[in-house]
Design a protein around this motif. Structure first.
Motif: not given
Length: 185
Positions: A75-81
């Motif tokens: 889980v984290g803020a910007t992991l879409d990549e």
């Protein structure tokens, strides 16, 4: 005398079989070794943490055991990549993580990797799709093929269809394998 030894060995084997048999309600009932699954999760968490460090991504890693699988979530803020448009990067990372676990343990892993809650959200959507397909098949009485899905997606849909009291099968070849919903017999 050899007959007596044979009886003794058979009694001994029977005692071992009984002693190894799981008690009803035991988690071992399904052959689940929670300690082994936790070990798989630890290996996977270390592997994923290393990948996150290399790629310079921030994320917290949670490890759990659900049913007969180790579950590792990032889980984290910007992991879409790390997920990709339709989860294809997540699927690839999961396979790499399973290979890392296999390399360490020597056993095939059914570990499930989730990133940013993607799989949980997808599970809810797929459960709804399965329930809607089952309702349609109940209404029309006709077989209904669905669109191609990953193994994870098909499993969730199969479970939803079974919960609705219908039968389903997977047909086709990867990556175009799909679920077919059948009316009740």
């Amino acid at each position: 005398m050899s007959n007596s030894n044979t009886d003794s060995v058979e009694e001994s084997n029977a005692a071992v079989a009984v002693a190894d048999a799981p008690e009803p309600g035991d988690s071992a009932e399904d052959g689940v070794d929670v300690e082994e699954l936790e070990h798989e999760g630890d290996i996977a968490a270390d592997y994923i943490e290393g990948l996150l460090d290399i790629a310079d991504f921030d994320g917290d890693i949670d490890m759990d055991v659900e049913g007969d699988r180790a579950m590792v979530s990032v889980v984290g803020a910007t992991l879409d990549e790390l997920i990709g448009d339709k989860g294809e990067v997540l699927e690839a990372l999961q396979e790499l993580t399973r290979l890392a676990v296999h390399r360490t343990t020597g056993s095939r892993s059914r570990l499930m990797l989730d990133i940013g809650g993607f799989r949980e959200g997808r599970r809810k959507t797929l459960t709804r799709i399965g329930a809607e397909a089952a309702a349609e098949v109940k209404k029309t009485g006709e077989v209904k093929p669905l669109t191609p899905m990953t193994p994870f997606e098909r499993k969730v849909v199969h479970d939803a269809i079974a919960a609705a009291g219908l039968r389903s099968e997977s047909e086709g070849e990867e990556p175009h394998r799909y679920v077919v919903v059948h009316p009740a017999d």
